[in-house]
Enzyme design. Structure first.
Site, PDB file in Angstrom:
ATOM      1  N   ASP A   1      11.378 -36.090 -26.940  1.00 23.55           N
ATOM      2  CA  ASP A   1      11.336 -36.952 -25.741  1.00 23.55           C
ATOM      3  C   ASP A   1      12.535 -36.705 -24.833  1.00 23.55           C
ATOM      4  O   ASP A   1      12.374 -36.547 -23.622  1.00 23.55           O
ATOM      5  CB  ASP A   1      11.142 -38.444 -26.082  1.00 23.55           C
ATOM      6  CG  ASP A   1      12.154 -39.028 -27.050  1.00 23.55           C
ATOM      7  OD1 ASP A   1      13.032 -38.278 -27.538  1.00 23.55           O
ATOM      8  OD2 ASP A   1      12.065 -40.246 -27.320  1.00 23.55           O
TER       9      ASP A   1
ATOM     10  N   SER B   1      15.581 -65.668 -34.052  1.00 17.66           N
ATOM     11  CA  SER B   1      14.642 -64.751 -34.693  1.00 17.66           C
ATOM     12  C   SER B   1      14.440 -65.139 -36.144  1.00 17.66           C
ATOM     13  O   SER B   1      15.403 -65.488 -36.843  1.00 17.66           O
ATOM     14  CB  SER B   1      15.191 -63.318 -34.635  1.00 17.66           C
ATOM     15  OG  SER B   1      14.494 -62.485 -35.553  1.00 17.66           O
TER      16      SER B   1
ATOM     17  N   ASP C   1       9.137 -44.911 -27.634  1.00 16.89           N
ATOM     18  CA  ASP C   1       8.842 -46.171 -28.311  1.00 16.89           C
ATOM     19  C   ASP C   1       8.295 -47.220 -27.345  1.00 16.89           C
ATOM     20  O   ASP C   1       7.311 -47.901 -27.621  1.00 16.89           O
ATOM     21  CB  ASP C   1      10.110 -46.734 -28.970  1.00 16.89           C
ATOM     22  CG  ASP C   1      10.777 -45.733 -29.893  1.00 16.89           C
ATOM     23  OD1 ASP C   1      10.173 -44.675 -30.154  1.00 16.89           O
ATOM     24  OD2 ASP C   1      11.912 -46.002 -30.337  1.00 16.89           O
TER      25      ASP C   1
HETATM   26  P1  ADP Z   1      13.806 -49.448 -35.442  1.00 19.91           P
HETATM   27  O1  ADP Z   1      13.527 -49.608 -33.987  1.00 19.91           O
HETATM   28  O2  ADP Z   1      13.420 -48.128 -35.972  1.00 19.91           O
HETATM   29  O3  ADP Z   1      13.240 -50.560 -36.277  1.00 19.91           O
HETATM   30  P2  ADP Z   1      16.494 -49.739 -34.477  1.00 19.91           P
HETATM   31  O4  ADP Z   1      17.804 -49.529 -35.107  1.00 19.91           O
HETATM   32  O5  ADP Z   1      16.159 -48.997 -33.245  1.00 19.91           O
HETATM   33  O6  ADP Z   1      15.385 -49.501 -35.615  1.00 19.91           O
HETATM   34  O7  ADP Z   1      16.319 -51.269 -34.119  1.00 19.91           O
HETATM   35  C1  ADP Z   1      16.560 -52.263 -35.084  1.00 19.91           C
HETATM   36  C2  ADP Z   1      17.381 -53.375 -34.450  1.00 19.91           C
HETATM   37  O8  ADP Z   1      16.553 -54.070 -33.492  1.00 19.91           O
HETATM   38  C3  ADP Z   1      17.791 -54.427 -35.443  1.00 19.91           C
HETATM   39  O9  ADP Z   1      19.020 -54.071 -36.061  1.00 19.91           O
HETATM   40  C4  ADP Z   1      17.939 -55.647 -34.552  1.00 19.91           C
HETATM   41  O10 ADP Z   1      19.163 -55.603 -33.846  1.00 19.91           O
HETATM   42  C5  ADP Z   1      16.825 -55.450 -33.549  1.00 19.91           C
HETATM   43  N1  ADP Z   1      15.581 -56.124 -33.972  1.00 19.91           N
HETATM   44  C6  ADP Z   1      14.389 -55.542 -34.190  1.00 19.91           C
HETATM   45  N2  ADP Z   1      13.456 -56.450 -34.562  1.00 19.91           N
HETATM   46  C7  ADP Z   1      14.072 -57.643 -34.576  1.00 19.91           C
HETATM   47  C8  ADP Z   1      13.644 -58.991 -34.876  1.00 19.91           C
HETATM   48  N3  ADP Z   1      12.399 -59.275 -35.235  1.00 19.91           N
HETATM   49  N4  ADP Z   1      14.573 -59.960 -34.757  1.00 19.91           N
HETATM   50  C9  ADP Z   1      15.843 -59.692 -34.395  1.00 19.91           C
HETATM   51  N5  ADP Z   1      16.296 -58.460 -34.117  1.00 19.91           N
HETATM   52  C10 ADP Z   1      15.435 -57.436 -34.197  1.00 19.91           C
HETATM   53 MG    MG Z   2      14.350 -48.430 -32.436  1.00 24.07          MG
END
Ligand code: ADP
Ligand code: MG
Length: 394
Positions: free
Chosen positions: A43, A74, A183
């Protein structure tokens, strides 16, 4: 892995919202996680990728506020995070709240009038598994704001693509994660039973049929639960290598390298490492085109071969795999998968395999056993279908 239905999560978001904020949300919106079928690290090179949206979604209960304050909670995090909209920055509020606050910030940067909000999220997307819980979070909130502020950005593919760009800015500029854009596009532009061919140079998209079930197959996702440190630094260093190669080759993006001229191109690069990095990107973009052609003609065996070739390229040339991902993909192949590859940024996270529908349990159990033999943390495997994009649920 949560087995909760959409209906159950929506209900639990409404209840948790009322308990946290003392009033009902105006609505609940959701957006999906994704897996990329093929086209990894392409990408940010202006290349092609081919994600599907997952049935796993992040749900956001949201109400507007008149005081310019954003409050967030959350089910996956403790406490309530609060920030004044005018003060949102890479430091403020920081942490997971920056993914939400970033969306409001980016909408304001684009000139939209956006109010303060109360937001409560709950998710069935595994967090940090390479299945894009971050974009699911951003896009669920973006969908809510678009509706609540009357921005109309969910109306058609064009406006959804603009909203995706907003969420990319949120993640890059406020959350501080240098992701490329696949994404957010997957979360906002996908459809049931189709994969999204995304051209990261023109940002044009095309729907490609993806319905393995009707051919007797399933897409098995395995979250390895491996999260190797260095992820951020390694991601940045791969991006840097691609930029350096572009400088040497005199192109703006590696997309411009013609796969038929790969050998001559590689000769111009000074180190073996840089050659392998470029080889991965150029051949991977080509594999996406081949996979799209194979899906359109219903040739799943060819798709499987391309998955395998993609994994080897990521393991040996781009060097973004890890032992867990190699063991999971190898075990899936040994148990009859048509093909298997790591998916996402690498160094952990998830892999995917095309397996016969009736073999889903056998392959999952075999991967569990291989992980136990290697002394790895137990993984989670689940079959997925291609699902729809961000929407209002209630
Ligand atoms: P991925 O997108 O592959 O799951 P990332 O590191 O890009 O991993 O994103 C994960 C981060 O996004 C978490 O550490 C948190 O900060 C945030 N996040 C994702 N989903 C939630 C949720 N349901 N509640 C709170 N924070 C979230
Ligand atoms: Mg991510």
């Amino acid at each position: 892995m949560s087995e909760r239905t959409a209906e159950q999560v929506v209900e639990s978001v409404r209840a948790a919202f009322a308990e946290t904020f003392g009033h009902e949300p105006e609505g609940v919106w959701s957006a999906p996680g994704r897996v990329n079928l093929i086209g990894e690290h392409t990408d940010y090179n202006g290349g092609l990728c081919l994600p599907i949206a997952l049935p796993h979604r992040t749900y956001a209960g949201v109400s507007h506020r008149d005081d310019g304050i954003l409050r967030m909670a959350s089910a996956q995090q403790d406490g309530v995070v609060e920030v004044v909209l005018d003060e949102v920055s890479p430091e403020q509020p920081g942490g997971w709240g920056s993914y939400v606050a970033g969306v409001l910030w980016a909408l304001r940067e684009e000139g939209h009038d956006v109010p303060g909000l109360d937001v409560l999220v709950d998710s069935t997307v595994p967090v940090g598994a390479g299945l894009s819980s971050s974009a699911a979070l951003e896009c669920s909130v973006a969908a809510a704001v678009s509706d609540l502020a009357g921005l109309g950005l969910l109306e058609d593919a064009g406006s959804r693509a603009r909203l995706a760009q907003v969420c990319i800015r949120a993640e890059n500029e406020i959350a501080g994660a240098p992701t490329g854009g696949m994404d957010q596009s997957a979360a906002l532009l996908s459809d049931d039973a189709t994969a999204l061919l995304l051209d990261c140079r023109s940002w044009q998209t095309e729907q490609v049929p993806f319905d393995l079930a009707s051919a007797g197959y399933a897409l098995l996702v395995t979250d390895t639960h491996a999260h190797h440190e260095l992820v951020d630094g390694q991601y940045g260093s791969r991006r840097d290598s691609c930029q350096e190669a572009c400088r040497i080759l005199g192109v703006d993006q590696l997309r411009e390298v013609d796969p038929s001229e790969l050998d001559a191109t590689l000769e111009k690069l000074p180190t073996d490492e840089l050659q392998r990095r470029v080889k991965h990107i150029v051949t991977e973009i080509d594999r996406v085109e081949q996979a799209v052609a194979a899906l359109r003609s219903g040739d799943l065996e060819e798709v499987g071969r391309l998955f395998d070739a993609s994994h080897v390229s990521m393991r040996d040339d781009y060097e973004i795999s890890c032992e867990e991902l190699d063991v999971a993909t190898e075990t899936a192949r040994q148990h009859g998968a048509l093909g298997a590859r790591m998916t996402g940024g690498g160094f952990g996270g998830s892999c995917i395999a095309i397996v016969r529908s009736e073999s889903v349990d056998e392959v999952s159990t075999a991967i569990d056993a291989s992980f136990a033999d290697h002394g790895f943390t137990a993984p989670s495997s689940f079959a997925v279908t291609a699902a729809g994009s961000a929407r209002r649920d209630r």
